[in-house]
Scaffold this motif. Structure first.
Motif, mmCIF file in Angstrom:
data_model
loop_
_atom_site.group_PDB
_atom_site.id
_atom_site.type_symbol
_atom_site.label_atom_id
_atom_site.label_comp_id
_atom_site.label_asym_id
_atom_site.label_seq_id
_atom_site.Cartn_x
_atom_site.Cartn_y
_atom_site.Cartn_z
ATOM 1 N N THR A 174 2.870 -4.220 7.816
ATOM 2 C CA THR A 174 3.725 -3.443 6.927
ATOM 3 C C THR A 174 2.932 -2.362 6.219
ATOM 4 O OG1 THR A 174 5.500 -3.644 5.293
ATOM 5 C CG2 THR A 174 3.493 -4.894 4.864
ATOM 6 N N ALA A 175 3.626 -1.595 5.395
ATOM 7 C CA ALA A 175 3.004 -0.470 4.696
ATOM 8 C C ALA A 175 3.746 -0.227 3.395
ATOM 9 C CB ALA A 175 3.028 0.781 5.559
ATOM 10 N N ALA A 176 3.131 0.569 2.534
ATOM 11 C CA ALA A 176 3.758 0.933 1.267
ATOM 12 C C ALA A 176 4.238 2.377 1.269
ATOM 13 C CB ALA A 176 2.785 0.718 0.104
ATOM 14 N N GLY A 177 4.246 3.019 2.438
ATOM 15 C CA GLY A 177 4.740 4.385 2.506
ATOM 16 C C GLY A 177 4.064 5.202 3.576
ATOM 17 N N HIS A 178 4.403 6.492 3.591
ATOM 18 C CA HIS A 178 3.853 7.471 4.537
ATOM 19 C C HIS A 178 4.163 7.109 5.991
ATOM 20 C CE1 HIS A 178 1.906 9.437 1.235
ATOM 21 N NE2 HIS A 178 1.133 8.417 0.977
ATOM 22 N N HIS A 268 8.223 4.910 -0.380
ATOM 23 C CA HIS A 268 6.856 5.077 -0.880
ATOM 24 C C HIS A 268 6.757 4.327 -2.214
ATOM 25 C CE1 HIS A 268 2.890 6.843 -1.183
ATOM 26 N NE2 HIS A 268 3.160 7.223 -2.415
ATOM 27 N N ARG A 269 6.099 3.153 -2.212
ATOM 28 C CA ARG A 269 6.032 2.340 -3.424
ATOM 29 C C ARG A 269 4.625 1.821 -3.674
ATOM 30 N NH1 ARG A 269 10.310 0.756 -6.477
ATOM 31 N NH2 ARG A 269 8.541 0.434 -7.868
ATOM 32 N N THR A 270 3.643 2.663 -3.612
ATOM 33 C CA THR A 270 2.282 2.216 -3.906
ATOM 34 C C THR A 270 2.127 1.806 -5.363
ATOM 35 O OG1 THR A 270 1.615 4.515 -4.278
ATOM 36 C CG2 THR A 270 1.250 3.603 -2.081
ATOM 37 N N ALA A 301 -4.633 -3.789 1.389
ATOM 38 C CA ALA A 301 -5.614 -4.782 0.934
ATOM 39 C C ALA A 301 -6.595 -4.168 -0.065
ATOM 40 C CB ALA A 301 -6.360 -5.355 2.134
ATOM 41 N N GLU A 302 -7.078 -2.977 0.221
ATOM 42 C CA GLU A 302 -8.047 -2.341 -0.669
ATOM 43 C C GLU A 302 -7.411 -1.968 -2.005
ATOM 44 O OE1 GLU A 302 -9.430 0.906 1.661
ATOM 45 O OE2 GLU A 302 -10.902 -0.307 2.772
ATOM 46 N N THR A 303 -6.159 -1.567 -1.979
ATOM 47 C CA THR A 303 -5.477 -1.183 -3.219
ATOM 48 C C THR A 303 -5.168 -2.394 -4.081
ATOM 49 O OG1 THR A 303 -4.487 0.719 -2.101
ATOM 50 C CG2 THR A 303 -3.487 0.041 -4.174
#
Length: 349
Positions: A174-178, A268-270, A301-303
């Protein structure tokens, strides 16, 4: 009929043909507008475990041990269904209470309108599944692809749940955006999104949905080739797994696909990722994922930070939970084994 038509070949009395075409286009546009604006309700196929606050019935099922110390709630991905977690359910049902459900518009769940297709709405749905089906004890959320986005959205909507009732999270593929930048240069993707081309493409798909459903592209040879390339990595899926994914995609109505597409692009929800720093979090991806590249998972993971475990499965594509179930099951077991994930009652209680 073949050959090129020129002005000299058009018979007299047929000059109204362009108006016929324009009238047909207008009818199609009006039909699409009506479908967009007026609720199109579809009830759940079978008993609905949850009725959302906007009236959509979500199919749910509870498996595993009723007396388990933790409940695991699974949220599936785009154009998929709860069955994508069958191997994980089998692995966990002896040690956990398991709740699965079909997202709105997918599988056996109901559907309402084009406007209700948003990642934020999926986050709300997930919260309602937790409220109505997850019992009283600790909860671990597992979200794959779009389901992972729903988990991230829920964290922004109801952060008080995380570190409270929700004691662990697994974010798979999954991803948080882009997302629109996955298969095109960043500059091109940025222009496309800003110009509204993604929304225009989705609207076109919405108008053409009945035709596309009848064509059934994922049952065609070229559609099958696309699936193999886009959803699976270097390790080919078993015939059973491929057939299951193919059938699920083919059964998902194109109107649902076209409705969620702009929501995925705009997502986009970082800003919500900091919520996961309160709890153990697993981020898992296939290193050959062509749908959401592994770098998106690495960024998550890094964020999120130190309490996150990042796992990249060699050779796996987007459907890693189906093609490499042992790797996913082992990672989930490690998450559940962390003392803070499923706290046991003290001896004095």
């Amino acid at each position: 009929m073949s050959g090129r038509l020129t002005s000299g070949t058009v018979p007299r009395g047929r000059t109204t043909a362009p108006w016929v075409l324009l009238s047909g286009a207008a009818v199609a546009a009006l039909s699409g507008a009506v479908r967009f604006l007026i609720p199109v309700s579809r009830t759940a196929d079978g008993p609905a475990g949850v009725r959302t606050d906007d009236g959509v019935e979500l199919w749910t099922e509870t498996l595993g041990r009723a007396d388990a110390p933790v409940t695991v709630v699974f949220a599936h991905g785009f154009a998929s269904g709860a069955q994508e977690f069958r191997y994980q359910c089998q692995a966990l049902e002896r040690r956990a209470r398991v709740v699965i459900f079909d997202q709105r518009g997918h599988g056996r769940s109901g559907w309402r309108t084009y406007r209700s297709a948003s990642i934020g709405r999926l986050g709300q749905d997930l919260g309602e599944v937790i409220d109505q089906q997850a019992g009283e004890g600790p909860i671990v959320l597992v979200g794959h692809s779009m389901g992972g986005m729903a988990v991230i959205s829920l964290a922004g909507q109801r952060p008080e749940l995380f570190g409270g009732r929700i004691t662990g999270v697994a974010l798979l593929s999954t991803a948080a955006g882009h997302l629109p930048r996955m298969e095109m240069p960043d500059r091109v993707a940025h222009v496309a999104v800003r110009a509204g081309l993604a929304q225009a493409a989705a609207w076109s798909l919405w108008l053409l949905a009945p035709v596309i459903d009848r064509v059934a592209p994922f049952r065609r040879p070229w559609g099958r080739r696309w699936l193999l390339k886009q959803l699976f990595g270097d390790d080919p899926p078993s015939p059973e797994v491929f057939s299951g994914v193919q059938d699920t995609l083919a059964r998902t109505q194109q109107s649902v696909v076209s409705a969620f597409y702009p929501a995925m692009v705009a997502y986009h929800r970082t800003d919500s990722l900091s919520v996961f720093r309160r709890i153990p979090t697993l981020v898992l991806t296939g290193d050959r994922d062509r749908t959401i590249p592994w770098q998106r998972g690495k960024f998550l993971a890094e964020t999120i930070g130190d309490r996150t475990r990042f796992v990249s499965v060699p050779g796996a594509g987007h459907m890693v939970n189906l093609t490499h179930p042992q790797a996913v099951n082992d990672a989930l077991a490690e998450l559940l084994d962390r003392p803070e994930t499923a706290p046991r009652p003290s001896a004095s209680s």
